[in-house]
Write a protein that holds these residues in place. Sequence first.
Motif, PDB file in Angstrom:
ATOM      1  N   THR A 295      47.562  17.446  13.885  1.00 32.93           N
ATOM      2  CA  THR A 295      46.338  17.653  13.115  1.00 32.93           C
ATOM      3  C   THR A 295      45.442  18.684  13.786  1.00 32.93           C
ATOM      4  O   THR A 295      44.859  19.551  13.113  1.00 32.93           O
ATOM      5  CB  THR A 295      45.585  16.326  12.945  1.00 32.93           C
TER       6      THR A 295
ATOM      7  N   ASP B 125      33.421   8.736   5.913  1.00 35.25           N
ATOM      8  CA  ASP B 125      34.836   8.761   5.573  1.00 35.25           C
ATOM      9  C   ASP B 125      35.209  10.113   4.989  1.00 35.25           C
ATOM     10  O   ASP B 125      34.437  11.087   5.063  1.00 35.25           O
ATOM     11  CB  ASP B 125      35.172   7.628   4.598  1.00 35.25           C
ATOM     12  N   ASP B 126      36.391  10.198   4.410  1.00 39.20           N
ATOM     13  CA  ASP B 126      36.878  11.458   3.849  1.00 39.20           C
ATOM     14  C   ASP B 126      35.999  11.938   2.696  1.00 39.20           C
ATOM     15  O   ASP B 126      35.800  13.144   2.512  1.00 39.20           O
ATOM     16  CB  ASP B 126      38.324  11.295   3.373  1.00 39.20           C
TER      17      ASP B 126
ATOM     18  N   ALA C  45      42.178   6.816  12.310  1.00 40.24           N
ATOM     19  CA  ALA C  45      42.851   6.940  11.018  1.00 40.24           C
ATOM     20  C   ALA C  45      43.764   8.162  10.942  1.00 40.24           C
ATOM     21  O   ALA C  45      44.506   8.313   9.970  1.00 40.24           O
ATOM     22  CB  ALA C  45      41.812   7.009   9.896  1.00 40.24           C
ATOM     23  N   VAL C  46      43.724   9.013  11.948  1.00 40.55           N
ATOM     24  CA  VAL C  46      44.599  10.184  11.995  1.00 40.55           C
ATOM     25  C   VAL C  46      45.912   9.769  12.644  1.00 40.55           C
ATOM     26  O   VAL C  46      45.935   9.343  13.800  1.00 40.55           O
ATOM     27  CB  VAL C  46      43.937  11.333  12.782  1.00 40.55           C
ATOM     28  N   SER C  47      46.985   9.908  11.908  1.00 44.98           N
ATOM     29  CA  SER C  47      48.281   9.402  12.374  1.00 44.98           C
ATOM     30  C   SER C  47      48.900  10.280  13.448  1.00 44.98           C
ATOM     31  O   SER C  47      49.570   9.782  14.354  1.00 44.98           O
ATOM     32  CB  SER C  47      49.248   9.270  11.187  1.00 44.98           C
TER      33      SER C  47
ATOM     34  N   ARG D 291      36.918   6.041   9.842  1.00 40.84           N
ATOM     35  CA  ARG D 291      37.411   6.207   8.469  1.00 40.84           C
ATOM     36  C   ARG D 291      37.763   7.652   8.129  1.00 40.84           C
ATOM     37  O   ARG D 291      38.062   7.950   6.978  1.00 40.84           O
ATOM     38  CB  ARG D 291      36.369   5.686   7.480  1.00 40.84           C
TER      39      ARG D 291
ATOM     40  N   SER E 223      40.242  10.720   8.159  1.00 44.12           N
ATOM     41  CA  SER E 223      41.676  10.972   8.293  1.00 44.12           C
ATOM     42  C   SER E 223      41.967  12.458   8.102  1.00 44.12           C
ATOM     43  O   SER E 223      41.063  13.279   7.948  1.00 44.12           O
ATOM     44  CB  SER E 223      42.461  10.134   7.277  1.00 44.12           C
ATOM     45  N   GLU E 224      43.253  12.798   8.094  1.00 42.95           N
ATOM     46  CA  GLU E 224      43.666  14.189   7.897  1.00 42.95           C
ATOM     47  C   GLU E 224      43.170  14.733   6.558  1.00 42.95           C
ATOM     48  O   GLU E 224      42.844  15.916   6.450  1.00 42.95           O
ATOM     49  CB  GLU E 224      45.193  14.300   7.959  1.00 42.95           C
TER      50      GLU E 224
END
Length: 257
Positions: free
Chosen positions: A218, A162-163, A211-213, A186, A188-189
């Motif tokens: 991005t 994850d991040d 998880a990246v919108s 998991r 994301s940006e």
Amino acid sequence: MAAPRAYLRLVSPVWNAGFGGARGLSGMVAPEGTQKKKRTLGQYLADHFSDVQALREYLTQRQMSKVHQKNWIPTNVKNQYGPYVAGAFFILKLGGSVKFQGQEWIGPNGYSQFRQGFLKFQTVPIEAVDASGCALNYNGLDNLLPLKELQTLSLQRCPHVDDWCLSHLYPLAHSLRELSLAGCPRVSERGLACLHHFQNLRRLDISSLPAVSNPSLTQILVEEMLPSCEVLGVDWTHGMKLAPEEPPQDTARPVPA
């Protein structure tokens, strides 16, 4: 003699009707034992878990406990055999693959052979790790951070990366040249922003990150953050449709009759 017979005739129907004979008596003697035998799984869960949410939390905690056990390696292994052997043991135990400098890839199938001759790798740096799909988490990354010569790291499809994990990778920023995060659910940006330390990266795969919108935006931001790195992510041609070709027009003038 007549009195006892009359008494038996009087008591017998009461006995049979009220208690159902011997079966009824046995049911009254040990009702708890009979009920315990007939308990179903649903009744057991209802007694031990107040609602579905409590059951879900219990199963999640149990699963995470197993993940933590997989990501733990005894400290004496690191102290006795060094970071290269300890890192290789850890990755192979998870089902991944490692590549020592000047050697062929060692995968899960070669784990037993590696254990037999691991002493010769104590001073040989690990240059590549493929942990694709492994149950690697934040704590498990501690086994990879001492690999200062690591150039290639694949974490694609790792369900627990994850991040926080990406923020934990900065000790590898100097050596790492290739990094794959493709398919990590998991990431994301926010986690990708932690990669600004990795200015020596030459190839970064951030494709298929649910998880990246906004994947397109991005990728642009990551490319600006890492100008010397090839960023793989959005397929710019995906969904694009070419305009249909127009039929050629006949520009020849009609011949007069």
